[in-house]
Design an enzyme around this catalytic site. Sequence first.
Site, PDB file in Angstrom:
ATOM      1  CB  SER A 105      -0.841   0.063   1.276  1.00 18.44           C
ATOM      2  OG  SER A 105      -1.706  -1.013   1.367  1.00 18.44           O
ATOM      3  CG  HIS A 152      -1.925  -0.566  -4.534  1.00 23.52           C
ATOM      4  ND1 HIS A 152      -2.424   0.682  -4.288  1.00 23.52           N
ATOM      5  CD2 HIS A 152      -2.126  -1.269  -3.393  1.00 23.52           C
ATOM      6  CE1 HIS A 152      -2.895   0.732  -3.051  1.00 23.52           C
ATOM      7  NE2 HIS A 152      -2.729  -0.437  -2.493  1.00 23.52           N
ATOM      8  CG  ASN A 179      -3.278   3.569  -0.199  1.00 22.67           C
ATOM      9  OD1 ASN A 179      -4.500   3.662  -0.119  1.00 22.67           O
ATOM     10  ND2 ASN A 179      -2.655   2.407  -0.222  1.00 22.67           N
ATOM     11  CD  GLU A 212      -2.892   3.418  -6.999  1.00 21.15           C
ATOM     12  OE1 GLU A 212      -3.302   4.582  -6.909  1.00 21.15           O
ATOM     13  OE2 GLU A 212      -2.266   2.865  -6.068  1.00 21.15           O
TER      14      GLU A 212
HETATM   15  N1  CAA Z   1     -16.890 -10.366  -3.127  1.00 28.89           N
HETATM   16  C1  CAA Z   1     -17.723 -10.367  -4.173  1.00 28.89           C
HETATM   17  N2  CAA Z   1     -18.703  -9.451  -4.347  1.00 28.89           N
HETATM   18  C2  CAA Z   1     -18.840  -8.527  -3.384  1.00 28.89           C
HETATM   19  C3  CAA Z   1     -17.999  -8.456  -2.255  1.00 28.89           C
HETATM   20  C4  CAA Z   1     -16.992  -9.436  -2.151  1.00 28.89           C
HETATM   21  N3  CAA Z   1     -16.132  -9.464  -1.134  1.00 28.89           N
HETATM   22  N4  CAA Z   1     -18.364  -7.403  -1.505  1.00 28.89           N
HETATM   23  C5  CAA Z   1     -19.393  -6.814  -2.127  1.00 28.89           C
HETATM   24  N5  CAA Z   1     -19.678  -7.488  -3.266  1.00 28.89           N
HETATM   25  C6  CAA Z   1     -20.690  -7.158  -4.248  1.00 28.89           C
HETATM   26  C7  CAA Z   1     -22.067  -7.589  -3.781  1.00 28.89           C
HETATM   27  O1  CAA Z   1     -22.395  -8.880  -4.197  1.00 28.89           O
HETATM   28  C8  CAA Z   1     -22.971  -6.547  -4.396  1.00 28.89           C
HETATM   29  O2  CAA Z   1     -23.294  -6.908  -5.710  1.00 28.89           O
HETATM   30  P1  CAA Z   1     -24.712  -6.458  -6.352  1.00 28.89           P
HETATM   31  O3  CAA Z   1     -24.649  -4.958  -6.410  1.00 28.89           O
HETATM   32  O4  CAA Z   1     -24.748  -7.086  -7.673  1.00 28.89           O
HETATM   33  O5  CAA Z   1     -25.733  -6.965  -5.403  1.00 28.89           O
HETATM   34  C9  CAA Z   1     -22.091  -5.297  -4.489  1.00 28.89           C
HETATM   35  O6  CAA Z   1     -20.738  -5.738  -4.390  1.00 28.89           O
HETATM   36  C10 CAA Z   1     -22.402  -4.344  -3.363  1.00 28.89           C
HETATM   37  O7  CAA Z   1     -22.233  -5.010  -2.125  1.00 28.89           O
HETATM   38  P2  CAA Z   1     -23.189  -4.863  -0.867  1.00 28.89           P
HETATM   39  O8  CAA Z   1     -24.586  -4.618  -1.335  1.00 28.89           O
HETATM   40  O9  CAA Z   1     -22.953  -6.014   0.055  1.00 28.89           O
HETATM   41  O10 CAA Z   1     -22.644  -3.639  -0.066  1.00 28.89           O
HETATM   42  P3  CAA Z   1     -22.362  -2.184  -0.500  1.00 28.89           P
HETATM   43  O11 CAA Z   1     -23.273  -1.697  -1.548  1.00 28.89           O
HETATM   44  O12 CAA Z   1     -22.263  -1.466   0.778  1.00 28.89           O
HETATM   45  O13 CAA Z   1     -20.891  -2.255  -1.157  1.00 28.89           O
HETATM   46  C11 CAA Z   1     -18.551  -2.147  -0.992  1.00 28.89           C
HETATM   47  C12 CAA Z   1     -19.813  -2.822  -0.480  1.00 28.89           C
HETATM   48  C13 CAA Z   1     -18.335  -2.527  -2.466  1.00 28.89           C
HETATM   49  C14 CAA Z   1     -17.418  -2.685  -0.165  1.00 28.89           C
HETATM   50  C15 CAA Z   1     -18.713  -0.589  -0.875  1.00 28.89           C
HETATM   51  O14 CAA Z   1     -19.106  -0.255   0.433  1.00 28.89           O
HETATM   52  C16 CAA Z   1     -17.453   0.155  -1.205  1.00 28.89           C
HETATM   53  O15 CAA Z   1     -17.131   0.372  -2.363  1.00 28.89           O
HETATM   54  N6  CAA Z   1     -16.708   0.596  -0.161  1.00 28.89           N
HETATM   55  C17 CAA Z   1     -15.476   1.340  -0.317  1.00 28.89           C
HETATM   56  C18 CAA Z   1     -14.359   0.364  -0.567  1.00 28.89           C
HETATM   57  C19 CAA Z   1     -13.050   1.070  -0.795  1.00 28.89           C
HETATM   58  O16 CAA Z   1     -12.909   2.278  -0.768  1.00 28.89           O
HETATM   59  N7  CAA Z   1     -12.011   0.241  -1.032  1.00 28.89           N
HETATM   60  C20 CAA Z   1     -10.681   0.718  -1.185  1.00 28.89           C
HETATM   61  C21 CAA Z   1      -9.967   0.694   0.144  1.00 28.89           C
HETATM   62  S1  CAA Z   1      -8.334   1.344   0.047  1.00 28.89           S
HETATM   63  C22 CAA Z   1      -7.439   0.070  -0.543  1.00 28.89           C
HETATM   64  O17 CAA Z   1      -7.904  -1.011  -0.796  1.00 28.89           O
HETATM   65  C23 CAA Z   1      -5.987   0.344  -0.789  1.00 28.89           C
HETATM   66  C24 CAA Z   1      -5.029   0.171   0.315  1.00 28.89           C
HETATM   67  O18 CAA Z   1      -3.848  -0.039   0.004  1.00 28.89           O
HETATM   68  C25 CAA Z   1      -5.384   0.311   1.734  1.00 28.89           C
HETATM   69  P1  NAD Z   2      -3.649  -9.284   6.042  1.00 29.66           P
HETATM   70  O1  NAD Z   2      -3.155  -9.011   7.408  1.00 29.66           O
HETATM   71  O2  NAD Z   2      -5.112  -9.517   5.852  1.00 29.66           O
HETATM   72  O3  NAD Z   2      -2.890 -10.566   5.440  1.00 29.66           O
HETATM   73  C1  NAD Z   2      -1.504 -10.700   5.384  1.00 29.66           C
HETATM   74  C2  NAD Z   2      -1.182 -12.180   5.282  1.00 29.66           C
HETATM   75  O4  NAD Z   2       0.203 -12.339   4.994  1.00 29.66           O
HETATM   76  C3  NAD Z   2      -1.450 -12.953   6.583  1.00 29.66           C
HETATM   77  O5  NAD Z   2      -2.345 -14.007   6.320  1.00 29.66           O
HETATM   78  C4  NAD Z   2      -0.073 -13.467   6.979  1.00 29.66           C
HETATM   79  O6  NAD Z   2      -0.118 -14.770   7.568  1.00 29.66           O
HETATM   80  C5  NAD Z   2       0.655 -13.517   5.661  1.00 29.66           C
HETATM   81  N1  NAD Z   2       2.113 -13.468   5.754  1.00 29.66           N
HETATM   82  C6  NAD Z   2       2.861 -12.677   6.557  1.00 29.66           C
HETATM   83  N2  NAD Z   2       4.177 -12.911   6.324  1.00 29.66           N
HETATM   84  C7  NAD Z   2       4.227 -13.860   5.335  1.00 29.66           C
HETATM   85  C8  NAD Z   2       5.300 -14.483   4.637  1.00 29.66           C
HETATM   86  N3  NAD Z   2       6.564 -14.199   4.906  1.00 29.66           N
HETATM   87  N4  NAD Z   2       4.998 -15.387   3.673  1.00 29.66           N
HETATM   88  C9  NAD Z   2       3.696 -15.684   3.386  1.00 29.66           C
HETATM   89  N5  NAD Z   2       2.649 -15.124   4.017  1.00 29.66           N
HETATM   90  C10 NAD Z   2       2.917 -14.202   4.980  1.00 29.66           C
HETATM   91  O7  NAD Z   2      -3.151  -8.097   5.134  1.00 29.66           O
HETATM   92  P2  NAD Z   2      -3.814  -7.490   3.796  1.00 29.66           P
HETATM   93  O8  NAD Z   2      -4.794  -6.462   4.181  1.00 29.66           O
HETATM   94  O9  NAD Z   2      -4.204  -8.598   2.888  1.00 29.66           O
HETATM   95  O10 NAD Z   2      -2.554  -6.718   3.193  1.00 29.66           O
HETATM   96  C11 NAD Z   2      -1.537  -7.400   2.492  1.00 29.66           C
HETATM   97  C12 NAD Z   2      -0.715  -6.404   1.693  1.00 29.66           C
HETATM   98  O11 NAD Z   2      -1.581  -5.723   0.773  1.00 29.66           O
HETATM   99  C13 NAD Z   2      -0.050  -5.315   2.537  1.00 29.66           C
HETATM  100  O12 NAD Z   2       1.152  -4.952   1.921  1.00 29.66           O
HETATM  101  C14 NAD Z   2      -1.072  -4.180   2.472  1.00 29.66           C
HETATM  102  O13 NAD Z   2      -0.493  -2.923   2.712  1.00 29.66           O
HETATM  103  C15 NAD Z   2      -1.544  -4.317   1.039  1.00 29.66           C
HETATM  104  N6  NAD Z   2      -2.886  -3.786   0.765  1.00 29.66           N
HETATM  105  C16 NAD Z   2      -3.879  -3.843   1.714  1.00 29.66           C
HETATM  106  C17 NAD Z   2      -5.147  -3.357   1.395  1.00 29.66           C
HETATM  107  C18 NAD Z   2      -6.274  -3.402   2.381  1.00 29.66           C
HETATM  108  O14 NAD Z   2      -7.296  -2.733   2.155  1.00 29.66           O
HETATM  109  N7  NAD Z   2      -6.190  -4.156   3.469  1.00 29.66           N
HETATM  110  C19 NAD Z   2      -5.394  -2.846   0.120  1.00 29.66           C
HETATM  111  C20 NAD Z   2      -4.359  -2.829  -0.839  1.00 29.66           C
HETATM  112  C21 NAD Z   2      -3.098  -3.293  -0.491  1.00 29.66           C
END
Ligand code: CAA
Ligand code: NAD
Length: 311
Positions: free
Chosen positions: A144, A165, A215, A177
């Site tokens: 991330s 990503h 991010n 990404e």
């Molecule tokens: N697997 C498969 N399908 C899924 C699912 C999953 N895990 N989760 C949701 N869906 C599908 C559902 O089946 C549903 O489909 P239909 O519209 O056809 O019924 C649709 O997605 C919507 O789901 P829900 O009705 O259960 O719930 P919702 O409308 O509240 O949507 C959500 C759920 C898609 C998660 C929505 O809340 C959302 O987009 N949230 C924001 C998510 C976001 O911002 N993600 C990025 C996080 S940052 C990141 O990932 C990067 C990082 O490095 C940290």
């Molecule tokens: P998570 O905690 O759900 O899962 C991480 C997994 O990695 C665990 O099951 C752990 O047992 C395993 N692990 C740790 N060390 C390991 C190793 N040496 N070999 C094999 N497996 C190992 O974490 P996550 O949310 O899936 O995030 C994973 C990566 O993806 C991170 O780099 C995170 O920053 C990135 N990411 C996270 C998100 C998010 O929304 N959570 C979105 C995009 C990217």
Amino acid sequence: MSFFTALTTRTFSNSARMAAAIKNVTVIGSGLMGAGIAQVAAQTGHTVTMVDIDKAAVDKAEKRIAGSIQRVAKKKFSSDEGEATKFISEALGRLNISTDPVASVGSADLVVEAIVENIGVKQKLFKELDQAAPEHTIFASNTSSLPIGKIAEVTNRKDRFGGLHFFNPVPVMKLLEIIRIPETSNATFEAMKEWGKNMGKVSIQCKDTPGFVVNHLLVPYLFEAMAMVERGDAFKEDIDIAMKLGTGYPMGPLELSDYVGLDTLKFIGDGWMRDYPEQSMYRYPKILAKLVEEGKMGVKSGQGFYNHNKE
Ligand code: CAA
Ligand code: NAD
């Protein structure tokens, strides 16, 4: 045909050949992200090995995938139950499971790493994989926030290294990404792009800058929402309602923090504060550290800013 046309045609067809070669994918880490990436890769016709050193994590991932793929199939084949069942069984048939990362890359065309957000742990893994994987294998990290260049520097394949990503939940979020480091070859970049397309994602290209595009913008916003809760500026529920109804976000920032994982957000902040101590936007408030210390990681642990335990 001009020399330039011949060159671009050749480069394109080389790239296309390399892209077509991504058939076997190894996903390391079977947490939130690894499970989602493995699932989508299997759904889109790839042979996948999903690996985690923690057997319990693999078992949990299998359950999560089984539930998620049902939802995907239901949507994709709403009027044909037979096709839905076939889609699920064929996809799951392409998905293999392992707890040994090194033994799982022997026939990989692409390795996508999605393990814990820690530079040392990622470097150790890639160093070992570099010895074990075939020459042609492309390595990618789903980090991330960590510099791709720093992860890649422990390998002898920086030209076949990049960032891929994905976003949570991977089966739903359309964006990918693709991060290039200066050494990433054009063929590698094109292959990653082609693979992203085959995975059904829309890809954007970005440089190896902190947090890439999403991010860099999203995480400081999440940290500031947490700071608002800590300061008592507003109730967490009201902050979430405000951002959903006021700006059309599907989730409010505190709900989304729980969804991403508070441990992952803290790892992101720790890395940034270490590498960019002068940047105030990368600092997280004490409440995040406190919740993580109490084992409250968000949805994945059942408790975060909110209680996610089902009654
Ligand atoms: N697997 C498969 N399908 C899924 C699912 C999953 N895990 N989760 C949701 N869906 C599908 C559902 O089946 C549903 O489909 P239909 O519209 O056809 O019924 C649709 O997605 C919507 O789901 P829900 O009705 O259960 O719930 P919702 O409308 O509240 O949507 C959500 C759920 C898609 C998660 C929505 O809340 C959302 O987009 N949230 C924001 C998510 C976001 O911002 N993600 C990025 C996080 S940052 C990141 O990932 C990067 C990082 O490095 C940290
Ligand atoms: P998570 O905690 O759900 O899962 C991480 C997994 O990695 C665990 O099951 C752990 O047992 C395993 N692990 C740790 N060390 C390991 C190793 N040496 N070999 C094999 N497996 C190992 O974490 P996550 O949310 O899936 O995030 C994973 C990566 O993806 C991170 O780099 C995170 O920053 C990135 N990411 C996270 C998100 C998010 O929304 N959570 C979105 C995009 C990217």
